[in-house]
Design a protein around this motif. Structure first.
Motif, PDB file in Angstrom:
ATOM      1  N   CYS A 125      -5.279   8.697 -14.368  1.00 57.63           N
ATOM      2  CA  CYS A 125      -5.853   7.340 -14.366  1.00 57.63           C
ATOM      3  C   CYS A 125      -6.646   7.098 -13.086  1.00 57.63           C
ATOM      4  CB  CYS A 125      -4.755   6.280 -14.457  1.00 57.63           C
ATOM      5  SG  CYS A 125      -4.037   6.111 -16.091  1.00 57.63           S
ATOM      6  N   ARG A 130      -4.249   8.435   1.646  1.00 57.84           N
ATOM      7  CA  ARG A 130      -2.814   8.118   1.699  1.00 57.84           C
ATOM      8  C   ARG A 130      -2.017   9.099   0.852  1.00 57.84           C
ATOM      9  NH1 ARG A 130      -0.449   3.194   3.353  1.00 57.84           N
ATOM     10  NH2 ARG A 130      -1.986   1.830   4.329  1.00 57.84           N
ATOM     11  N   LEU A 158       0.823  -1.220   0.000  1.00 58.46           N
ATOM     12  CA  LEU A 158       0.000   0.000   0.000  1.00 58.46           C
ATOM     13  C   LEU A 158       0.856   1.270   0.000  1.00 58.46           C
ATOM     14  CD1 LEU A 158      -2.843  -1.110   2.426  1.00 58.46           C
ATOM     15  CD2 LEU A 158      -3.107  -0.633  -0.006  1.00 58.46           C
ATOM     16  N   GLN A 159       2.079   1.154   0.542  1.00 57.06           N
ATOM     17  CA  GLN A 159       3.006   2.289   0.512  1.00 57.06           C
ATOM     18  C   GLN A 159       3.379   2.633  -0.928  1.00 57.06           C
ATOM     19  OE1 GLN A 159       4.587   4.088   2.936  1.00 57.06           O
ATOM     20  NE2 GLN A 159       3.997   2.991   4.799  1.00 57.06           N
ATOM     21  N   GLU A 208      -0.051  11.594 -15.272  1.00 59.24           N
ATOM     22  CA  GLU A 208      -0.821  10.520 -15.930  1.00 59.24           C
ATOM     23  C   GLU A 208      -1.308   9.494 -14.919  1.00 59.24           C
ATOM     24  OE1 GLU A 208      -1.927  11.014 -18.684  1.00 59.24           O
ATOM     25  OE2 GLU A 208      -0.550  12.509 -19.492  1.00 59.24           O
ATOM     26  N   GLN A 209      -0.511   9.243 -13.890  1.00 59.25           N
ATOM     27  CA  GLN A 209      -0.924   8.343 -12.820  1.00 59.25           C
ATOM     28  C   GLN A 209      -2.178   8.923 -12.149  1.00 59.25           C
ATOM     29  OE1 GLN A 209       2.042   6.492  -9.881  1.00 59.25           O
ATOM     30  NE2 GLN A 209       1.154   8.120  -8.663  1.00 59.25           N
ATOM     31  N   ALA A 234       7.260   7.311 -23.679  1.00 60.53           N
ATOM     32  CA  ALA A 234       7.920   8.619 -23.768  1.00 60.53           C
ATOM     33  C   ALA A 234       9.421   8.507 -23.492  1.00 60.53           C
ATOM     34  CB  ALA A 234       7.285   9.597 -22.782  1.00 60.53           C
ATOM     35  N   ARG A 279       2.527   4.884 -20.798  1.00 60.44           N
ATOM     36  CA  ARG A 279       2.830   6.201 -21.375  1.00 60.44           C
ATOM     37  C   ARG A 279       4.270   6.610 -21.035  1.00 60.44           C
ATOM     38  NH1 ARG A 279      -1.343  10.467 -21.957  1.00 60.44           N
ATOM     39  NH2 ARG A 279      -3.464   9.621 -21.996  1.00 60.44           N
ATOM     40  N   TYR A 280       4.683   6.372 -19.788  1.00 64.04           N
ATOM     41  CA  TYR A 280       6.041   6.739 -19.337  1.00 64.04           C
ATOM     42  C   TYR A 280       7.081   5.982 -20.157  1.00 64.04           C
ATOM     43  CZ  TYR A 280      10.065   7.181 -16.126  1.00 64.04           C
ATOM     44  OH  TYR A 280      11.301   7.421 -15.570  1.00 64.04           O
ATOM     45  N   ALA A 293      -0.551   4.805 -17.201  1.00 63.44           N
ATOM     46  CA  ALA A 293       0.489   5.788 -16.870  1.00 63.44           C
ATOM     47  C   ALA A 293       1.875   5.158 -17.060  1.00 63.44           C
ATOM     48  CB  ALA A 293       0.314   6.284 -15.440  1.00 63.44           C
ATOM     49  N   ASP A 320      16.502   3.525  -9.640  1.00 69.37           N
ATOM     50  CA  ASP A 320      16.790   4.548  -8.630  1.00 69.37           C
ATOM     51  C   ASP A 320      15.651   4.704  -7.628  1.00 69.37           C
ATOM     52  OD1 ASP A 320      15.985   7.590 -10.552  1.00 69.37           O
ATOM     53  OD2 ASP A 320      14.871   5.759 -10.146  1.00 69.37           O
ATOM     54  N   GLU A 335      11.717   1.756 -10.895  1.00 67.11           N
ATOM     55  CA  GLU A 335      12.977   1.919 -11.624  1.00 67.11           C
ATOM     56  C   GLU A 335      14.151   1.727 -10.665  1.00 67.11           C
ATOM     57  OE1 GLU A 335      12.335   5.657 -14.003  1.00 67.11           O
ATOM     58  OE2 GLU A 335      12.744   4.197 -15.606  1.00 67.11           O
ATOM     59  N   PHE A 393      12.292   5.144  -8.341  1.00 63.38           N
ATOM     60  CA  PHE A 393      11.091   5.843  -8.806  1.00 63.38           C
ATOM     61  C   PHE A 393       9.954   4.839  -8.938  1.00 63.38           C
ATOM     62  CE2 PHE A 393       8.447   8.927 -10.628  1.00 63.38           C
ATOM     63  CZ  PHE A 393       7.933   8.508 -11.846  1.00 63.38           C
ATOM     64  N   ILE A 394       8.824   5.159  -8.320  1.00 61.31           N
ATOM     65  CA  ILE A 394       7.671   4.264  -8.309  1.00 61.31           C
ATOM     66  C   ILE A 394       6.530   4.890  -9.117  1.00 61.31           C
ATOM     67  CG2 ILE A 394       5.878   3.231  -6.842  1.00 61.31           C
ATOM     68  CD1 ILE A 394       7.996   3.051  -4.615  1.00 61.31           C
ATOM     69  N   LEU A 395       5.891   4.090  -9.944  1.00 63.40           N
ATOM     70  CA  LEU A 395       4.763   4.563 -10.758  1.00 63.40           C
ATOM     71  C   LEU A 395       3.734   3.456 -10.866  1.00 63.40           C
ATOM     72  CD1 LEU A 395       3.984   7.059 -12.577  1.00 63.40           C
ATOM     73  CD2 LEU A 395       4.907   5.750 -14.491  1.00 63.40           C
ATOM     74  N   TYR A 396       2.453   3.789 -10.713  1.00 64.13           N
ATOM     75  CA  TYR A 396       1.408   2.780 -10.877  1.00 64.13           C
ATOM     76  C   TYR A 396       0.355   3.280 -11.846  1.00 64.13           C
ATOM     77  CZ  TYR A 396      -0.632   5.608  -7.073  1.00 64.13           C
ATOM     78  OH  TYR A 396      -1.094   6.633  -6.280  1.00 64.13           O
ATOM     79  N   GLU A 397      -0.677   2.435 -12.088  1.00 60.61           N
ATOM     80  CA  GLU A 397      -1.661   2.617 -13.159  1.00 60.61           C
ATOM     81  C   GLU A 397      -1.037   2.189 -14.494  1.00 60.61           C
ATOM     82  OE1 GLU A 397      -4.862   3.244 -13.345  1.00 60.61           O
ATOM     83  OE2 GLU A 397      -5.100   3.472 -11.181  1.00 60.61           O
ATOM     84  N   PRO A 457      -1.376   2.885  -3.292  1.00 57.59           N
ATOM     85  CA  PRO A 457      -2.327   3.129  -2.201  1.00 57.59           C
ATOM     86  C   PRO A 457      -3.723   2.536  -2.402  1.00 57.59           C
ATOM     87  CG  PRO A 457      -1.889   5.142  -3.431  1.00 57.59           C
ATOM     88  CD  PRO A 457      -0.945   4.127  -3.954  1.00 57.59           C
TER      89      PRO A 457
END
Lengths: 213, 227
Positions: B115, B163, A46-47, B111-112, A77, A73-74, A70, A61, A59, A63-67, A50
């Motif tokens: 969504c 959160r 959840l950290q 973008e996150q 790009a 797209r990242y 998204a 380093d 990544e 870097f966290i990304l979800y969805e 969420p």
């Protein structure tokens, strides 16, 4: 620099990301989440995410990304200069706008009825719940009327955002595939949509994303 | 002759939105236009006579919906796509609503957030709005069980929002973006019918109240909303 995707091989959203990664030729490690064990509901997960969902990109380093959209797209790009071109030129405001129009249509018009049908007819039986047949009928009707719109769009140009393939076409694949299984008559009654889908599903990236399933 | 040409030039500079002042999705566009200080006119659509289903309208908006932007011959639909286009085209005026396009990670976090809004927030507040406003308007009775289910799921999703908004000021980071504004039209309907869910999530509620009080939103609602 290998990136990590926390996800699951059968998850529709994980496969959406895998397809984009394969199109761009980007290496990754799939860290399989323990869904039956409830790992997605742990504080540790959840950290990062969420809403307790997958996939999550991490990544090197940190870097966290979800969805899934998204993340895709990242990737598209960041790796714009390799693999399949999946996004419009960012300085072409009108091409970007038409891409965003198609992206919004996917999320607002296609995904709700298509994923709703998959939930009623595939997920519910698998989890011991009863399919709501009345809801299935409503969802079918909604999806049919939305595909009428798609038929208009795909009668004007080859892909959803114009004449070139973009990420948005690929976003449709997971639930376009379940629709083929659950309501094939909808494709028969929408020939342009059917032709567009038939071509997309043959892409090696999609086949690879579904390997072993 | 010069005056006539000036008027023609001026009218071409004014964006046209085919829509309805009170419609949620039209107001989702209006709020962005007001933030950016961009002139526009609303071209009303004749819903009662089914103008939205006419061939003329379907050739612009294939799903028979509003709003539709007409910018000097360029046609664009989907309120969020229109909002993004306005925010990008008029990047140098009004409120900054998008990250720097070269900052790939800031764009990714936008973008996150986009969504999250469309997948986690909208289906539930849209569902509440459907049961309590849109269906009754069409003469369809509220399905109380479905309404309750939407409220329950909404509460769970707001746990996620709580959160996020405990760590940062807005949904994509510490700066306001278009995505925050998109929550307003259906969010205010959800607040009317499920205020307890808002109150149970204080960080979310503080963010929500600050958005509601923006002058752009107050102005977007000036001609009426659906509350």
């Amino acid at each position: 620099m290998v990136l990590t995707i926390i996800g699951h091989p059968v998850s529709t959203c994980t496969r959406r990301v895998k397809t984009a990664l394969y199109e761009k030729g980007v290496e990754f490690n799939l860290q399989v989440i323990d869904w039956p064990g409830g790992e997605h509901r742990t504080e540790a997960h959840l950290q990062k995410q969420p809403f307790g969902q997958v996939p999550v990109l991490i990544e090197e380093d940190g870097f966290i990304l979800y969805e899934s959209r998204a993340i895709s797209r990242y990737i598209a790009a960041k790796y714009a200069n390799q693999g399949t071109k999946l996004l419009p030129d960012p300085s072409d405001l009108k091409a970007v706008a038409l891409f965003e129009q198609a992206a919004s249509v996917e999320l607002a018009d296609f995904d709700p009825p298509a994923s709703g049908l998959a939930y009623e007819k595939i997920i519910k039986p698998r989890t011991g719940l009863t399919t709501d047949e009345k809801r299935v009928q409503t969802l079918n009707e909604t999806l049919k009327s939305k595909l009428d719109g798609y038929e208009r769009i795909l009668s004007k140009h080859k892909y959803l955002a114009g004449e070139e393939l973009t990420l948005v076409d690929l976003f449709h694949l997971p639930y376009a595939a379940t629709t083929e299984l659950l309501a094939p008559e909808l494709y028969e009654s929408h020939p342009k949509v059917h032709a567009w889908y038939k071509e997309l599903k043959e892409r090696p990236s999609w086949k690879k994303a579904n390997e072993g399933l | 002759m010069i005056r006539i040409r000036w008027v023609l030039e001026l009218t071409r500079l004014i964006l046209e939105i085919i829509g309805a002042d009170m419609s949620t999705c039209t107001r989702r566009v209006k709020v962005v236009l007001y933030e950016k200080g961009v002139d526009f006119v609303i071209k009303p659509i004749d819903w009662a006579t089914g103008e939205h289903k006419s061939e003329a309208h379907l050739s612009k908006q294939p799903f028979g919906q509003i709003p539709v932007l007409e910018d000097d011959g360029f046609i664009l639909f989907e309120s969020r796509a229109i909002g993004r286009y306005i925010a990008a085209k008029y990047a140098d005026q009004g409120t900054k609503l998008l990250p720097n396009p070269e900052d790939l990670r800031a764009v990714a976090l936008l973008e996150q957030a986009a969504c999250i809004e469309q997948s986690d927030f909208e289906p539930n507040v849209g569902g509440i709005a459907m049961e309590k406003v849109f269906n009754p308007f069409k003469g369809i009775a509220t399905d109380e069980a479905r309404f309750k289910k939407h409220v329950e799921t909404f509460g769970t999703k707001l746990d996620g929002y709580e959160r996020i908004l405990s760590k940062q000021k807005y949904l994509a980071g510490d700066e306001l973006t278009v995505v925050d504004l998109w929550h307003l039209p259906h969010g205010e309907i959800a607040e009317k019918y499920a205020p307890e869910v808002f109150e149970a999530h204080p960080k979310f509620n503080a963010w929500w109240q600050s958005l509601k009080n923006r002058s752009s939103w107050i102005k977007a609602n000036e001609k009426g909303n659906l509350l």
